[in-house]
Design a protein around this motif. Structure first.
Motif, short mmCIF file in Angstrom:
data_model
loop_
_atom_site.label_atom_id
_atom_site.label_comp_id
_atom_site.label_asym_id
_atom_site.label_seq_id
_atom_site.Cartn_x
_atom_site.Cartn_y
_atom_site.Cartn_z
N UNK A 195 7.91 23.25 25.09
CA UNK A 195 6.51 23.10 25.49
C UNK A 195 5.57 23.54 24.37
N UNK A 196 5.91 24.64 23.69
CA UNK A 196 5.05 25.14 22.61
C UNK A 196 4.93 24.12 21.47
N UNK A 197 6.02 23.45 21.15
CA UNK A 197 6.04 22.59 19.96
C UNK A 197 5.79 21.11 20.25
N UNK A 198 6.16 20.66 21.43
CA UNK A 198 5.99 19.23 21.75
C UNK A 198 4.93 18.97 22.82
N UNK A 199 4.45 20.03 23.47
CA UNK A 199 3.48 19.84 24.53
C UNK A 199 4.14 19.44 25.84
N UNK A 200 3.30 19.25 26.86
CA UNK A 200 3.79 18.88 28.19
C UNK A 200 2.80 17.89 28.81
N UNK A 201 3.15 16.60 28.90
CA UNK A 201 4.47 16.03 28.61
C UNK A 201 4.78 15.99 27.11
N UNK A 202 6.06 15.94 26.80
CA UNK A 202 6.50 15.98 25.41
C UNK A 202 6.04 14.74 24.67
N UNK A 203 5.71 14.93 23.38
CA UNK A 203 5.19 13.84 22.56
C UNK A 203 6.29 13.03 21.88
N UNK A 204 7.55 13.42 22.04
CA UNK A 204 8.65 12.61 21.54
C UNK A 204 9.91 12.93 22.33
N UNK A 205 10.93 12.10 22.16
CA UNK A 205 12.18 12.31 22.89
C UNK A 205 12.87 13.58 22.40
N UNK A 206 13.57 14.22 23.31
CA UNK A 206 14.30 15.44 22.97
C UNK A 206 15.43 15.62 23.99
N UNK A 207 16.36 16.52 23.64
CA UNK A 207 17.39 16.94 24.59
C UNK A 207 17.25 18.45 24.80
N UNK A 208 17.35 18.88 26.03
CA UNK A 208 17.33 20.31 26.36
C UNK A 208 18.77 20.73 26.64
N UNK A 209 19.35 21.48 25.73
CA UNK A 209 20.75 21.89 25.83
C UNK A 209 20.83 23.40 25.67
N UNK A 210 21.29 24.08 26.70
CA UNK A 210 21.34 25.54 26.65
C UNK A 210 22.61 26.01 25.96
N UNK A 211 22.48 27.14 25.24
CA UNK A 211 23.65 27.75 24.61
C UNK A 211 24.71 28.05 25.66
N UNK A 212 25.94 28.12 25.20
CA UNK A 212 27.04 28.42 26.10
C UNK A 212 27.36 29.90 26.14
N UNK A 213 28.32 30.24 26.95
CA UNK A 213 28.83 31.60 27.07
C UNK A 213 30.35 31.54 27.02
#
Length: 363
Positions: free
Chosen positions: A160-178
């Motif tokens: 949200x900080x870098x692309x805004x909301x709604x996002x200004x380009x395509x992205x994937x949200x992938x959380x780190x694993x454990x």
């Protein structure tokens, strides 16, 4: 497929981004990719995966707490050759010189780039440092985001900080694993810890952005609580002269898991974070977490399990008072802690994250 993994340091530097790069390199190799991990040769490289150590200088870390390895001519030439041998380049975080060089070289050589962005702005206590960070994000980070072929965020707050909301380009949200074999509720407890007091654990680099000034202030306010600090860095907690502060130094993963199982809560009063890996590891061990806001919103579905507190590096005493009040607030029950651990173990997977990123390197 030959993938070049690029981070600023190797995991022996003890930072979260480096640990993520190491986990992903091993998981991609296990899933059939030919992976080379390249980073500054300032710290020892792992021996279980192919690596390329870059000859770098790191002039800023001791002065400001910001690690910034800068390759010299020999390091740049080695990175150029490594990019040429790769089919795709996976770059961790936009602002590092190694990242900028790797992405620029990949563009020149026609290699596909996946950029994994971990953090956004850092609200330093110093106004000068805040201005420098804002300028760097404007002239470096955002152009890097647009130059990459595919973009991955490990935190929705950073997105949200870098692309805004709604996002200004395509992205994937992938959380780190454990690592589910290590970070679980079941296992040995840590030995030799203070008895008779509540135990508040901090895990991370001993640098300004991690909230060390706030930790010092809250420890001074609360002599009835034992503060266990696991990590290393230019700040020296042992010099604070507080009997309830225990500098445990760097800890191996199994030792960290034992600490998570032995503490009463994890306290991470940091700023400018994405989604620190230690939060997810603590959750998987059933340890309640207090962290700087808005880090607690990095994974929208984790919100019910995390407690966020407003922290301001320019107001350590006020921030410490808010932290101290939260330490006294009722925490989750043992049943709720078990529910959190089971949820985190099911949600956060290194194998799944690596598989998704490998998919982005091909199309």
């Amino acid at each position: 497929m030959h993938i070049l993994m690029v981070s600023h340091f190797f995991e022996s530097h003890l930072g979260g981004i480096e640990r993520v790069a190491g986990h992903l390199s091993r998981q991609m190799a296990a899933q059939g990719a030919d992976v080379t991990w390249t980073a500054s040769g300032q710290d020892p490289a792992p021996v279980d995966i192919p690596t390329l150590c870059l000859s770098c200088i790191n002039p800023t870390e001791k002065l400001t707490g910001l690690p910034m390895p800068i390759p010299g001519p020999v390091g740049m030439a080695a990175l150029w050759r490594a990019v040429g041998r790769a089919d795709a380049v996976v770059v961790h975080d936009a602002l590092y010189v190694t990242s900028i060089l790797a992405l620029a070289m990949a563009r020149l050589r026609g290699r596909r780039v996946v950029l994994i962005q971990h953090i956004a702005g850092i609200p330093f206590a110093s106004g000068v440092m805040r201005a420098v960070m804002a300028l760097a994000n404007a002239v470096v980070t955002r152009p890097m985001l647009w130059a990459a072929d595919r973009l991955v965020f490990i935190s929705d707050t950073v997105r949200r900080d870098l692309l805004g909301d709604p996002a200004r380009r395509d992205y994937a949200l992938l959380f780190n694993g454990v690592d589910g074999d290590v970070f679980t509720r079941l296992g040995p407890a840590a030995q030799g810890l203070p008895e008779g007091k509540r135990r508040v654990l901090f895990v991370g680099r001993f640098v300004e952005k991690k909230g060390l000034s706030i930790l010092r202030a809250v420890a001074a306010m609360r002599p009835d609580v034992a503060f266990l600090l696991a990590g290393a860095g230019p700040i020296r907690p042992a010099s604070w002269g507080l009997a309830n502060v225990h500098d445990l130094g760097p800890q191996a993963p199994a030792q960290l898991a034992a600490l998570y199982r032995s503490a009463d809560c994890l306290l991470l009063p940091s700023v400018g974070e994405g989604y620190p890996l230690v939060i997810q590891e603590a959750m998987a061990c059933g340890l309640p977490v207090i962290c700087g806001a808005p880090t607690h919103l990095a994974d929208p579905e984790a919100g019910p399990f995390l407690r966020g507190v407003a922290v301001d590096l320019a107001d350590a005493e006020g921030s410490a008072a808010r932290v101290a009040a939260m330490l006294d607030a009722p925490g989750p029950t043992m049943a709720q802690r078990a529910q959190m651990a089971a949820w985190a173990a099911a949600r956060y997977s290194w194998a799944a994250m690596a598989r998704a990123i490998m998919g982005l390197t091909t199309g």
